[in-house]
Design a protein around this motif. Structure first.
Motif, mmCIF file in Angstrom:
data_model
loop_
_atom_site.group_PDB
_atom_site.id
_atom_site.type_symbol
_atom_site.label_atom_id
_atom_site.label_comp_id
_atom_site.label_asym_id
_atom_site.label_seq_id
_atom_site.Cartn_x
_atom_site.Cartn_y
_atom_site.Cartn_z
ATOM 1 N N UNK A 101 0.832 -1.204 0.000
ATOM 2 C CA UNK A 101 0.000 0.000 0.000
ATOM 3 C C UNK A 101 0.867 1.255 0.000
ATOM 4 N N UNK A 102 0.456 2.206 -0.836
ATOM 5 C CA UNK A 102 1.138 3.489 -0.949
ATOM 6 C C UNK A 102 0.124 4.584 -0.632
ATOM 7 N N UNK A 103 0.530 5.529 0.203
ATOM 8 C CA UNK A 103 -0.318 6.673 0.530
ATOM 9 C C UNK A 103 0.107 7.849 -0.345
ATOM 10 N N UNK A 104 -0.861 8.453 -1.028
ATOM 11 C CA UNK A 104 -0.593 9.617 -1.874
ATOM 12 C C UNK A 104 -1.247 10.808 -1.202
ATOM 13 N N UNK A 105 -0.440 11.806 -0.866
ATOM 14 C CA UNK A 105 -0.896 12.974 -0.113
ATOM 15 C C UNK A 105 -0.916 14.213 -0.981
ATOM 16 N N UNK A 141 4.221 7.982 -0.343
ATOM 17 C CA UNK A 141 5.057 7.267 0.616
ATOM 18 C C UNK A 141 4.371 5.961 1.005
ATOM 19 N N UNK A 142 5.145 5.066 1.558
ATOM 20 C CA UNK A 142 4.618 3.798 2.051
ATOM 21 C C UNK A 142 3.546 4.090 3.105
ATOM 22 N N UNK A 143 2.417 3.383 3.034
ATOM 23 C CA UNK A 143 1.290 3.643 3.949
ATOM 24 C C UNK A 143 1.431 2.824 5.238
ATOM 25 N N UNK A 144 2.572 3.025 5.908
ATOM 26 C CA UNK A 144 2.829 2.266 7.131
ATOM 27 C C UNK A 144 3.791 3.055 8.002
ATOM 28 N N UNK A 203 4.578 1.657 14.694
ATOM 29 C CA UNK A 203 3.757 0.467 14.935
ATOM 30 C C UNK A 203 2.941 0.058 13.714
ATOM 31 N N UNK A 204 3.296 0.605 12.543
ATOM 32 C CA UNK A 204 2.619 0.204 11.312
ATOM 33 C C UNK A 204 1.283 0.878 11.064
ATOM 34 N N UNK A 205 1.009 1.989 11.731
ATOM 35 C CA UNK A 205 -0.258 2.692 11.560
ATOM 36 C C UNK A 205 -0.470 3.167 10.131
ATOM 37 N N UNK A 206 -1.727 3.313 9.709
ATOM 38 C CA UNK A 206 -2.045 3.741 8.341
ATOM 39 C C UNK A 206 -1.845 5.245 8.166
ATOM 40 N N UNK A 255 10.041 5.604 6.307
ATOM 41 C CA UNK A 255 9.277 4.802 5.359
ATOM 42 C C UNK A 255 9.773 5.134 3.959
ATOM 43 N N UNK A 256 9.476 4.258 3.029
ATOM 44 C CA UNK A 256 9.891 4.471 1.644
ATOM 45 C C UNK A 256 9.086 5.601 1.011
#
Length: 111
Positions: free
Chosen positions: A28-32, A42-45, A49-52, A87-88
């Protein structure tokens, strides 16, 4: 290699100071989209603790994780302040409002 660009939608699909989560073969990738109309992927983690991160609050060029309030730079993927981790980030291009991200073999966090 430019053949790995994946079209993910239009900038207007993402609200100002908001995000959209995109599923890719690498995860999963988050686009802002910032208040200044800049876009980042960026990576959606969260590295904590790995939060979205896609559900976090966007402010300036950073996002605050919704779980434990870690602040992550949208530019570098690094945790800001006293927190450590990263994160990536993915290259993103905006061509006349159409957004694409460059997919790599795997997501790698910043050193």
């Amino acid at each position: 290699m430019n053949s790995n660009w994946m079209t993910i939608g239009r900038i207007d699909d993402i609200p100002l100071r908001g995000a959209r989560c995109v599923k890719t073969p690498q995860g999963k990738v988050a686009v802002f989209r910032t208040a200044e109309n800049e876009v980042f992927a960026i990576e959606d983690r969260c590295p904590h603790k790995g939060g979205p991160l896609s559900q976090g609050i966007v402010h300036g060029k950073a996002v605050t994780c919704p779980l434990h309030n870690w602040v992550i730079s949208l530019e570098s993927g690094r945790a800001l302040g006293a927190d450590e981790g990263s994160v990536a980030t993915l290259p993103l291009r905006n061509t006349d409002g159409e957004l694409s991200i460059l997919l790599e073999r795997r997501l790698e966090a910043a050193e």
